[in-house]
Scaffold this motif. Structure first.
Motif, PDB file in Angstrom:
ATOM      1  N   ASN A 121       4.946 -30.865  -1.840  1.00 27.49           N
ATOM      2  CA  ASN A 121       5.355 -29.476  -2.065  1.00 27.49           C
ATOM      3  C   ASN A 121       4.215 -28.561  -2.484  1.00 27.49           C
ATOM      4  O   ASN A 121       4.347 -27.340  -2.395  1.00 27.49           O
ATOM      5  CB  ASN A 121       6.432 -29.429  -3.145  1.00 27.49           C
ATOM      6  N   LEU A 122       3.115 -29.134  -2.950  1.00 24.21           N
ATOM      7  CA  LEU A 122       2.040 -28.329  -3.512  1.00 24.21           C
ATOM      8  C   LEU A 122       1.301 -27.566  -2.412  1.00 24.21           C
ATOM      9  O   LEU A 122       0.980 -28.126  -1.360  1.00 24.21           O
ATOM     10  CB  LEU A 122       1.054 -29.232  -4.261  1.00 24.21           C
ATOM     11  N   ALA A 123       1.041 -26.292  -2.654  1.00 24.97           N
ATOM     12  CA  ALA A 123       0.229 -25.467  -1.760  1.00 24.97           C
ATOM     13  C   ALA A 123      -1.051 -25.105  -2.500  1.00 24.97           C
ATOM     14  O   ALA A 123      -1.008 -24.582  -3.609  1.00 24.97           O
ATOM     15  CB  ALA A 123       0.988 -24.212  -1.353  1.00 24.97           C
ATOM     16  N   VAL A 124      -2.173 -25.404  -1.904  1.00 29.25           N
ATOM     17  CA  VAL A 124      -3.464 -25.278  -2.585  1.00 29.25           C
ATOM     18  C   VAL A 124      -4.015 -23.867  -2.443  1.00 29.25           C
ATOM     19  O   VAL A 124      -3.881 -23.229  -1.394  1.00 29.25           O
ATOM     20  CB  VAL A 124      -4.454 -26.306  -2.016  1.00 29.25           C
ATOM     21  N   GLY A 125      -4.642 -23.392  -3.520  1.00 28.31           N
ATOM     22  CA  GLY A 125      -5.290 -22.085  -3.470  1.00 28.31           C
ATOM     23  C   GLY A 125      -5.912 -21.733  -4.804  1.00 28.31           C
ATOM     24  O   GLY A 125      -5.925 -22.536  -5.741  1.00 28.31           O
ATOM     25  N   THR A 126      -6.437 -20.541  -4.893  1.00 32.66           N
ATOM     26  CA  THR A 126      -7.030 -20.063  -6.145  1.00 32.66           C
ATOM     27  C   THR A 126      -5.930 -19.585  -7.083  1.00 32.66           C
ATOM     28  O   THR A 126      -4.816 -19.278  -6.657  1.00 32.66           O
ATOM     29  CB  THR A 126      -8.008 -18.914  -5.866  1.00 32.66           C
ATOM     30  N   VAL A 127      -6.244 -19.524  -8.379  1.00 31.37           N
ATOM     31  CA  VAL A 127      -5.266 -19.089  -9.377  1.00 31.37           C
ATOM     32  C   VAL A 127      -5.890 -18.026 -10.275  1.00 31.37           C
ATOM     33  O   VAL A 127      -7.098 -18.028 -10.512  1.00 31.37           O
ATOM     34  CB  VAL A 127      -4.751 -20.269 -10.236  1.00 31.37           C
ATOM     35  N   ALA A 128      -5.040 -17.153 -10.789  1.00 26.87           N
ATOM     36  CA  ALA A 128      -5.526 -16.011 -11.571  1.00 26.87           C
ATOM     37  C   ALA A 128      -6.147 -16.438 -12.890  1.00 26.87           C
ATOM     38  O   ALA A 128      -7.233 -15.977 -13.264  1.00 26.87           O
ATOM     39  CB  ALA A 128      -4.375 -15.035 -11.821  1.00 26.87           C
ATOM     40  N   ALA A 129      -5.466 -17.332 -13.630  1.00 24.21           N
ATOM     41  CA  ALA A 129      -5.942 -17.700 -14.966  1.00 24.21           C
ATOM     42  C   ALA A 129      -7.320 -18.342 -14.906  1.00 24.21           C
ATOM     43  O   ALA A 129      -8.226 -17.990 -15.671  1.00 24.21           O
ATOM     44  CB  ALA A 129      -4.942 -18.640 -15.635  1.00 24.21           C
ATOM     45  N   ALA A 130      -7.488 -19.304 -14.001  1.00 20.22           N
ATOM     46  CA  ALA A 130      -8.785 -19.981 -13.875  1.00 20.22           C
ATOM     47  C   ALA A 130      -9.854 -19.005 -13.385  1.00 20.22           C
ATOM     48  O   ALA A 130     -11.020 -19.090 -13.796  1.00 20.22           O
ATOM     49  CB  ALA A 130      -8.671 -21.172 -12.929  1.00 20.22           C
ATOM     50  N   SER A 131      -9.473 -18.072 -12.501  1.00 19.90           N
ATOM     51  CA  SER A 131     -10.437 -17.082 -12.002  1.00 19.90           C
ATOM     52  C   SER A 131     -10.981 -16.239 -13.148  1.00 19.90           C
ATOM     53  O   SER A 131     -12.190 -16.004 -13.255  1.00 19.90           O
ATOM     54  CB  SER A 131      -9.777 -16.181 -10.958  1.00 19.90           C
ATOM     55  N   LEU A 132     -10.069 -15.766 -13.997  1.00 17.71           N
ATOM     56  CA  LEU A 132     -10.497 -14.934 -15.125  1.00 17.71           C
ATOM     57  C   LEU A 132     -11.277 -15.741 -16.154  1.00 17.71           C
ATOM     58  O   LEU A 132     -12.262 -15.259 -16.729  1.00 17.71           O
ATOM     59  CB  LEU A 132      -9.287 -14.284 -15.782  1.00 17.71           C
TER      60      LEU A 132
END
Length: 637
Positions: A121-132
């Motif tokens: 079910n997991l869709a891979v991509g960037t995330v806001a918290a880690a980016s900041l």
């Protein structure tokens, strides 16, 4: 005084070899899920294939792939690709990176995850918290404006360290470390981060060109009002329109779950419509800043640009490790939550390996940190994905965008990206969870608020560190101050329960029953000695008023899962203290590991094997028998 010896015995004769004990402990520590069960029964050739299938899950589900799966995964892949494009561009901007890197990061890592990941079910991509978080750490060393090439290279290097750390944790079966990021910590951290991100998006909403690189509330608000001469009403009005559209799409999904795809494609529609609007009205000339040029082409290799020299190395290492732990916790939590909905299971250690390999590969191909974001994964789940192939179809879509369509996103208004991020972040501020924590567990609420306030008022690192520190302190307190309680008999039964919880329980004349409910280690041994002594003293004072003697203390050991040398020493001391007061001590239901150590330390020999019982009922029956026997002897004399 005589004793009874014909009650059922606790097995104290069986002693396991140290190698067997060590093997059992290591297995329970590192392999609690028994991933290699049945491995030994396989012939040598099949063992190799079994091991390959474990570490490369595509070999397990790939041969079983069907046309029906293909149709479902294709639809899911197209759906999440429509979300990946605007999110990739938006989160790259949030990290202070060129937008194209956000698209690069949605191309290579999902392909790696499709091969090594265990979640369907997991869709891979960037995330806001880690980016900041990455930006907040790296900008303390260098900013994009000062040295664009070095800034980007440190991001790639951080992704490399993230991948190495994640893969190492997976291979070494050290997923237990992620458990130290409690749910309360993650809830508070994500809520605080989302609040700051929303405030930071006022820069884009207001069309501002200057802003602070700091992430705390005071600095962000100061920057917003300090540069108020840059505010553009045109950008703000357009942003409000985008926000209303996105929020309506989100509300529609909540009211009519089958129309989830409307919410999923809404961000892409905002990007497309916003780009058309900005192109037609020449928005950049009227206070509506745009993304700017995006070059065509697939990810260029970046392995030669990784930075391992000077103080930049320590910055990249710190950023990679901290953001890597956060990304692991989020990705694994999302994967497990969605797996439960389908009555499936995922292997946390295999997920760590998959995350690690995709981040290492990403660092070599101009990508920054990726994981399994909740929003994209939830869309993948609702779109009906069947296997990890949905990530492959998403990557193919991103590849086509990179090869042919990337320049078309040149006119995307920055305010559109800000609106997309704001709507995505609103869902991360879980007010209902804050209320639930306050109602259920006040300390968990404090841990959550420490993370939230720490992130909002200071920095993301401080907020995370304080919250994790409080969680560890709480765990240490539980170890050093374990619970003990006095047990009483429920009338008409052989059941003994906590007398504070069950107020109708009765005491047994002359007997004090204490339950120890945790391992006995050096950290808790002294406390337990004092606590038992206090129980005995209080009980003696109470019974003296009733002209009754305390003659037996029973320690109920079923909850004592382990004991060390300090704990055994404490038992010897308690035995001596009670013997000086003329009180006998008995132990009931010790576990095998505990019984073995008590025998080896000769505590059982000192106490007497006949004073080790299977249950409280038998201990009291034996005690009453000895009292009767003693009275009979007195009568005979």
């Amino acid at each position: 005084m005589g004793t009874i010896t014909n009650h059922p015995k606790v097995d104290l004769s069986h002693k396991r070899a140290y190698s067997d004990t060590l093997k059992s402990d290591l297995k329970e520590t590192f392999f609690p899920d028994n991933p290699f069960g049945g491995f030994k029964s396989l012939p040598p050739g099949r063992r190799v294939w079994f091991g390959l299938k474990y570490f490369v899950p595509i070999l397990e589900w790939g041969p079983k792939y069907t046309l029906a799966y293909f149709r479902s995964d294709l639809l899911a892949g197209l759906t999440i690709a429509s979300l990946a494009i605007p999110q990739g561009i938006s989160y790259a901007r949030l990290a202070g990176l060129p937008p194209i890197i956000g698209l690069y990061s949605s191309f290579v890592p999902p392909l790696i995850y499709a091969v090594f990941g265990s979640s369907k079910n997991l869709a891979v991509g960037t995330v806001a918290a880690a980016s900041l978080l990455l930006a907040s750490i790296i900008e303390n060393d260098v900013t994009y404006a000062e040295n664009p090439e070095l800034y980007v290279n440190i991001f790639f290097t951080a992704a490399f360290f993230t991948g190495v750390m994640q893969a190492a944790l997976g291979f070494l079966r050290l997923g237990i470390l992620i458990d130290f990021l409690s749910r309360s910590t993650i809830t508070g951290f994500m809520g605080g981060t989302a609040s700051i991100i929303i405030l930071q998006q006022l820069k884009g909403m207001l069309g501002m060109t200057h802003f602070t690189t700091k992430t705390n509330l005071i600095s962000v608000l100061h920057a917003i009002f300090h540069y108020r001469h840059e505010w553009r009403w045109e950008s703000f009005v357009l942003g409000i329109c985008f926000l209303v559209f996105l929020l309506l799409a989100k509300h529609l999904k909540e009211k009519m779950p089958k129309l989830f795809w409307v919410s999923a494609i809404a961000p892409l529609l905002v990007v497309i419509l916003g780009g058309l609007f900005a192109f037609l009205v020449k928005g950049e000339e009227h206070g509506i800043p745009i993304v700017g040029g995006l070059k065509k082409g697939l990810n260029p290799l970046s392995i030669a640009h990784l930075t391992f020299k000077g103080h930049h190395l320590s910055v990249a290492l710190k950023a990679g490790v901290l953001s890597g732990f956060l990304a692991l916790a989020e990705g694994i939590a999302v994967g497990r939550s969605l797996a439960l909905l389908k009555n499936e299971q995922i292997d946390g250690n295999k997920e760590m390996i998959a995350f690690g390999l995709m981040n290492v590969a990403g660092s070599f191909t101009s990508c920054y940190l990726t994981t399994g974001p909740f929003s994209k994964s939830a869309v993948n789940y609702h779109a009906g994905c069947k296997t990890q192939m949905s990530n492959v179809f998403m990557s193919i879509c991103i590849m086509l965008v990179l090869l042919f369509l990337a320049p078309l996103f040149k006119y995307t208004p920055l305010v559109a990206l800000s609106a997309i991020i704001i709507v995505a972040m609103i869902g991360l501020i879980e007010i209902h969870e804050f209320k639930r924590l306050f109602k259920v567990d006040k300390f968990d609420f404090i841990v959550c608020m420490a993370a939230f306030i720490g992130v909002v008022m200071f920095t993301m690192v401080i907020g995370l560190s304080v919250s994790v520190g409080l969680s560890l302190i709480r765990a240490l307190i539980y170890v050093a101050r374990p619970a003990t309680c006095k047990l009483g008999n429920i009338p008409g039964t052989d059941i003994y329960q906590d007398m504070k919880q069950y107020t109708d329980t009765c005491e047994v004349p002359g007997v004090l029953v204490l339950q120890l409910s945790s391992p006995i280690y050096f950290a808790s041994a002294g406390y337990l000695r004092e606590r038992i002594s206090r129980w005995v003293e209080d009980e003696q004072n109470k019974r003296d008023k009733n002209e009754e003697d305390l003659q037996l203390v029973i320690l109920e050991f079923s909850g004592v899962t382990a004991i060390d040398n300090s704990g055994i020493g404490m038992l010897f001391e308690v035995q001596k203290i009670l013997e000086r007061k003329g009180i006998k001590i008995a132990i009931t239901n010790p576990r095998q590991e505990v019984a073995e150590k008590l025998v080896a330390a000769k505590f059982v020999e000192s106490l007497g094997e006949e004073w080790i019982f299977l249950s409280i009922k038998e201990a009291i029956a034996a005690w009453l028998f000895t009292l009767q026997e003693a009275r009979n002897k007195e009568v005979q004399v």
